[in-house]
Each structure stands twice: as C-alpha cells, then as structure tokens.
Design a protein around this motif. Structure first.
Motif, PDB file in Angstrom:
ATOM      1  N   PHE A 238      -4.164  -6.704  -8.421  1.00 60.18           N
ATOM      2  CA  PHE A 238      -5.250  -5.921  -9.004  1.00 60.18           C
ATOM      3  C   PHE A 238      -6.592  -6.543  -8.660  1.00 60.18           C
ATOM      4  CE2 PHE A 238      -1.711  -4.399 -11.454  1.00 60.18           C
ATOM      5  CZ  PHE A 238      -2.026  -3.068 -11.688  1.00 60.18           C
ATOM      6  N   GLU A 239      -7.122  -6.142  -7.513  1.00 59.36           N
ATOM      7  CA  GLU A 239      -8.482  -6.544  -7.193  1.00 59.36           C
ATOM      8  C   GLU A 239      -9.496  -5.592  -7.826  1.00 59.36           C
ATOM      9  OE1 GLU A 239      -6.850  -3.902  -3.953  1.00 59.36           O
ATOM     10  OE2 GLU A 239      -6.203  -5.768  -4.912  1.00 59.36           O
ATOM     11  N   SER A 240      -8.992  -4.480  -8.372  1.00 59.46           N
ATOM     12  CA  SER A 240      -9.837  -3.535  -9.109  1.00 59.46           C
ATOM     13  C   SER A 240      -9.082  -3.085 -10.345  1.00 59.46           C
ATOM     14  CB  SER A 240     -10.198  -2.325  -8.240  1.00 59.46           C
ATOM     15  OG  SER A 240      -9.026  -1.626  -7.859  1.00 59.46           O
ATOM     16  N   LYS A 241      -9.771  -2.402 -11.251  1.00 57.95           N
ATOM     17  CA  LYS A 241      -9.176  -1.983 -12.521  1.00 57.95           C
ATOM     18  C   LYS A 241      -8.165  -0.856 -12.339  1.00 57.95           C
ATOM     19  CE  LYS A 241     -11.572  -4.668 -15.301  1.00 57.95           C
ATOM     20  NZ  LYS A 241     -10.922  -5.724 -16.122  1.00 57.95           N
ATOM     21  N   THR A 242      -8.286  -0.122 -11.247  1.00 59.17           N
ATOM     22  CA  THR A 242      -7.364   0.979 -10.964  1.00 59.17           C
ATOM     23  C   THR A 242      -6.722   0.747  -9.609  1.00 59.17           C
ATOM     24  OG1 THR A 242      -8.684   2.538 -12.252  1.00 59.17           O
ATOM     25  CG2 THR A 242      -7.130   3.472 -10.699  1.00 59.17           C
ATOM     26  N   LYS A 243      -5.434   0.974  -9.541  1.00 58.23           N
ATOM     27  CA  LYS A 243      -4.707   0.744  -8.302  1.00 58.23           C
ATOM     28  C   LYS A 243      -3.757   1.910  -8.067  1.00 58.23           C
ATOM     29  CE  LYS A 243      -3.532  -2.216  -4.937  1.00 58.23           C
ATOM     30  NZ  LYS A 243      -4.464  -2.907  -4.045  1.00 58.23           N
ATOM     31  N   THR A 244      -3.676   2.372  -6.809  1.00 54.45           N
ATOM     32  CA  THR A 244      -2.749   3.443  -6.449  1.00 54.45           C
ATOM     33  C   THR A 244      -1.777   2.927  -5.397  1.00 54.45           C
ATOM     34  OG1 THR A 244      -4.390   5.164  -6.932  1.00 54.45           O
ATOM     35  CG2 THR A 244      -2.516   5.788  -5.574  1.00 54.45           C
ATOM     36  N   ILE A 245      -0.489   3.040  -5.690  1.00 48.68           N
ATOM     37  CA  ILE A 245       0.569   2.592  -4.787  1.00 48.68           C
ATOM     38  C   ILE A 245       1.317   3.815  -4.277  1.00 48.68           C
ATOM     39  CG2 ILE A 245       2.677   1.208  -4.588  1.00 48.68           C
ATOM     40  CD1 ILE A 245       0.187  -0.449  -4.996  1.00 48.68           C
TER      41      ILE A 245
END
Length: 617
Positions: A238-245
């Motif tokens: 998590f380099e950001s608050k939201t992550k899409t895989i």
C-alpha cells in the motif's frame, strides 16, 4: 456552762468522709443513668419514626432502564481487554445486578423487560450484525415502546459513525448515558468491491479494490477462490490509501470470493461474488431501418440477439423477452406501447429513447412521466458540442482507465431543451444534458436530447458511441458480477417461470431463507430485506432445481475505525463501565435513610448504661 468539744476517733473520721463521697458518687450515677435512658428512649422513638433525607434525583427512582448495545462490525476492534463487543458483554454479565429489570436493544435483537440471568446465553452467543450502528433508529424503537415511566438509556458503543443529530430527539424525561470503549489501533484494510475491468474473448479481467485506513501497513496476501478452490494469490503493498489488484479468470461461471489477511477487523476481509457464463443479451430497436444501421454494427451476433422492427410490424409479445429496447426516432409513441414499456422497465428491462425532430413534446413527456426525472421542452435549432462525460456513471465506470478531455467532440444541429433532475451521462458544452439516465434498482431509462441520425449529428462517427450503446444494451445480471449488499434491499430478477403455488428459496451450506417474490411472467423479482444473516455464496432454487448463483456481502460502512466520534455526544454523561452505571443510579436515587443511625445510637446507649451500672459505684 462548760462547752464540750466533740472529738472523732481517726477511723470514724474516715468513715464520715467515705459516706459523703459515696453520696456524691451515687448522685452522679443516677444522673448518668437518667441521661442514657432519656437519650435511649429518644433515639428509639426517632428510629421508629424512620426519618430520611430525600435523594437529589428521587423523582427518577421509578425510571425504566434500557441498554443499547452496539454489535456492529466495528466492535470487532480490539481494546485493552480484547474485542470491544466481547468485553462489553462480559461487563454486563459480571456487573448487572440479578434483580435489575431492563430492556436490551442491539442492532439485530431486542430483549424487552428482562433480567441478566434470562438472557445470559443469548448475550454469550451474540453475533455481529450486518446492519451498521444507527443510534437514532434504535432510540426510535425505545420511543415506540410505550411506558408510563420515564426512561434511563445506557448506550454502549465505540462511536463509529456517531453523529450529534442522532440524539436530537431525546426528550427531557429521558436520561442518556454513554459507555464508549476505545480501540487500541485504528488501522484496517478492507476489500471495497470487485468488478469486471475488461472482457476479452476467453477471459475476464476482474479488479479488486482495496481501501487502507490508517498509516502503518505491511504487504498483505490476497487470494482468489472459485468454489472454495484457490485460483490465484499475490501480495499487495500500500503505497497509497486505495489499491486495485487485477486477476484474469476464464470466461465461464465463477462462484467464489476474494480474501485478505490483516490484524484488524475481520468482517471486511472477504468479498463474495458470482459471475454467470456469458449469455447473449436480447435487444430490439423500434424505428426506421435506414436509421438503425449503426445499432446492428454495435449489437453484433456474438454477444447480442438484435433485431430492428418498424412500429407497424412490431410484435408486442416479444418485448417482455428483451433486455433492452431502443426507441429510435419514433415520431409518436402509441399509448399501448407506453403501457407495455412501463411494465417492461418494472421487470428489469432498459429503454433507450432517441427523439425525432418531429416528435411532440406532449407525447414524449407523457411517456417519460411514467418514470420521472426528464421532461422535454421546445426544439432548438442551435448547434451544440458534446464535451462532457460523466466518468463515474456505470455506463463508463470500466471504459476509461483515466479521464480524457481530448476526444473527438460530436455535435448536434437540432436538439430539445430539457428539464432534467436525472443524472447526466453525456453533456453539452453549455452544461445542458445530451444523454440522461433515469435509474431504479433494477433497470434504466436512457434519454437523448437530440436525434443522432447522420443528418442531425456526427455522434455515430464518435468512438464513444460504441461503449455507450453497448452498455445500455447489456443485462447487468447476464454480463456482470452478481454481488449484493445485505440490508440494501436491492431487488434481483431471477430468470425462471413459477407456477401459482411454487416459490423460490435461497440457500448455501449453512443458511436458507425464502425471499419476498413477485412473479413477472417468465421472471421472478426477488427482494431480500435483511437476509441473509451472514455473507457468502448462495444459490437460487426453484424447488430442488438450481437456477442461478448469487452472492451477498456486508456493507463496508464500519471499516474506517477513525470515524469513531465520541465528541458527538459530549453533552451527555459518559460512564466508565456498567458497574459505575448502577452505582451512579443507586447513589443519586436512593433516599438517605437516617433511622438506621438512630437504632445504632440506641444500641450504643444501652451498652453505655450497662457499663455505667457495672463500673460506676
């Protein structure tokens, strides 16, 4: 006469002094005994009179006690002594007096006029609720429970989602107390949603959106399961608050879930979803064939069953079997067709309305009045450019990887002015709507403001026409992900025919329930209310025959523990624990009975009299 002087012998002199001293001691003893007996009698009389000082809150001594216990998923968070809900339950079991009568209200259960022993097992087995904690709703339940007495309301909650307006209707005769346990850590990772990002010839690319709440996160594993078998696995950082895989899966039936592992809340670590093997969507366009050629190029035979009919040759019996119907520049929409289309929309079908320049606004508005949101005004001969795209609308949510502002702007020469309260999908440069969407829970009505034939517009040459009409013609249940939110009460259309006495039921390995159902010819409209109780993968059955797969998930409103807002109820008294609540109510409402002290004093003077009798000579 000679006087004689009396002379005492020594021992006689001492006897006289002793007699005088004895008389004085006896007198003192009598006075002491008199005083003790008078005081003893006085204290006994006062004790029998039972005097008391009135308690400062005696007017509420007859109040009824209501305990509101938050068992929403945020109470899974861990405090100093373990999970907040389990600690609160233990506190109630240990410190609630056995003779105390009260009512207990949770997000999922109500126990009216009970005591702690009667509901001990229920409390020990209390499960987390899929319904978020809404204090105003729970207070309304208490208010609706009619009583001749005033109320003491004790609220036990972590404060997640708590708002000041939720207690604005509390009456003066209702005493509100709060016990607010705190989570030690507010970091949490949640699976927000799953959607189809891209459809390929033989595969789906599905996207899993994750939200991170807090600051301190390490790489976590994420796994994809199909029918409980592991299909894929990877690590997420998590380099950001939201992550899409993204995952790629075969283009066939999928009935499984995505799972992560974190050290905070558990309820939002799984997301269940179902994908049905793609079926062709059925689309009919009604209008002149020469104006409908562009639709046949979009609704190709590999994915759609498409056919165009003129208004005169239309077979009304075919309409119910469609997924979408395009009204392509009809000069007039007959009343019979309006009635049929209204029923069609109620059964989950999409309607696309493209007006004709010669259309009567009265006729168009009469049709749209069945759905609300859009009304046509006069035709304008002013040329306009279509420059606005609502990227967040479901039509385009998976079309663009990022927002674009340099696409080829289409234009229209003539267009209708419209009054519009429905969401704008495509807009003109003057901020008016070119394409609007009237949506309900199971279908949509799409309304163009202008004809899009090649004479009036170059919209058919714009690349955006393909995803626009493609997605308007799709049946979301046939081509998308079936994943409902428990408690949302969103209807679902099941493709099955039921006889009069037949019903649909929904079940998996651990739970079964019968939804509210409405027969719609060869379909059934299902409504689930607060079912199921637990998230998971389910099947829809007609008797013993499996019709369709369907999945349910918990609402994610409790995932952000930083939303705890104890300040929202700062105007009310906060208590540390359950024991302190009962001590506070007892101390404030119990009259100070003085008769006990006078009985003690009476006993003291009885003892004093005995001592005087024994030791005072």
């Amino acid at each position: 006469m000679r006087k004689f002087k009396t002379e005492y012998f020594t021992n006689v002199k001492f006897l006289k002094e002793l007699v005088v001293q004895t008389r004085k001691s006896s007198k003192i003893k009598k006075y002491l005994l008199l005083a003790t007996r008078l005081l003893l009698l006085t204290f006994l009389i006062i004790a029998f009179a039972q005097p008391f000082f009135k308690a400062k809150d005696s007017k509420n001594a007859t109040n009824e006690l209501y305990i509101v216990l938050d068992n929403s998923f945020s109470m899974q968070a861990k405090g100093q002594k373990g999970e907040l809900l389990k600690r609160a339950v233990q506190d109630l079991l240990e410190h609630t007096p056995e003779n105390a009568n009260f009512s207990l209200i949770t997000c999922s259960d109500n126990f009216w006029n009970t005591d702690i022993k009667s509901i001990q097992k229920e409390l020990q087995n209390l499960k987390y609720s899929a319904s978020p904690f809404q204090l105003d709703n729970l207070l309304s339940k208490i208010k609706a429970h009619k009583s001749a007495f005033n109320k003491d309301i004790v609220v036990i909650t972590d404060g997640v989602g708590l708002q000041p307006n939720q207690v604005k209707n509390i009456k003066d005769d209702e005493n509100l107390y709060f016990i607010i346990p705190e989570a030690e850590k507010t970091d949490n990772i949640a699976i927000d949603s799953v959607f189809i990002n891209q459809t390929m010839d033989n595969f789906y690319e599905i996207s899993v959106k994750l939200d991170a709440y807090g600051d301190d996160f390490k790489d976590i594993p994420i796994a994809l399961y199909n029918k409980k078998k592991l299909a894929a696995k990877t690590l997420v950082n998590f380099e950001s608050k939201t992550k899409t895989i993204n995952f790629t899966i075969p283009k066939e039936d999928f009935h499984g879930y995505v799972a992560i592992v974190d050290n905070s809340l558990e309820y939002d670590n799984n997301y269940y979803f179902s994908i049905s093997k793609p079926e062709k969507s059925n689309v009919i366009s009604i209008g002149e064939s020469e104006k409908s050629g562009f639709l046949s190029r979009i609704y190709t035979s590999d994915e759609f069953n498409y056919i165009n009919y003129s208004l005169q040759s239309l077979d009304y019996n075919l309409l119910d079997k469609q997924d979408a119907i395009v009204l392509n520049e009809l000069k007039d929409i007959p009343q019979a067709l309006q009635t049929t289309l209204k029923s069609f929309v109620e059964k989950g079908g999409n309607v696309v309305l493209i007006p004709n320049e010669e259309s009567s606004t009265t006729n168009l508005n009469g049709f749209l009045s069945n759905f609300g949101g859009v009304q046509f005004k006069a035709l304008s001969n002013k040329e306009k450019m279509v420059t606005k795209i609502n990227f967040s609308h479901p039509l385009f949510s998976s079309v663009f990887e990022k927002k674009v502002d340099n696409f080829q702007y289409p234009n229209t020469k003539n267009s209708f002015e419209i009054s519009n309260s429905a969401p704008m999908v495509l807009g003109y440069s003057d901020q008016t709507s070119f394409l609007s969407a009237i949506q309900n829970s199971i279908s949509s009505i799409y309304v163009f403001a202008a004809p899009i034939n090649k004479i009036n517009s170059n919209f058919q040459n714009s690349p955006i026409i393909v995803p626009t009409f493609y997605n308007m013609g799709q049946n979301a249940q046939k081509a998308g992900i079936n994943a409902l939110i428990i408690g949302d009460n969103k209807p679902f259309i099941a493709q099955t025919s039921l006889n009069k006495d037949e019903i649909v039921n929904i079940k998996n390995g651990t739970e079964s329930f019968i939804p509210v159902q409405q027969i719609l010819n060869d379909k059934v409209k299902l409504t689930f209310n607060d079912n199921p109780k637990e998230a998971g993968n389910f099947e829809i059955f007609n008797s013993s025959k499996s019709i369709e797969n369907l999945s349910f998930n918990y609402n994610r409103t409790e995932s952000n523990l930083a939303n705890a807002n104890p300040d929202a109820v700062s105007d009310y008294k906060e208590i540390s624990n359950v024991d302190a609540i009962f001590d506070t109510l007892q101390a404030n409402r119990s009259d100070n009975q003085l008769w006990k002290w006078f009985v003690i004093l009476a006993l003291l003077f009885i003892t004093l009299e005995v001592l005087i009798q024994k030791f005072v000579k």
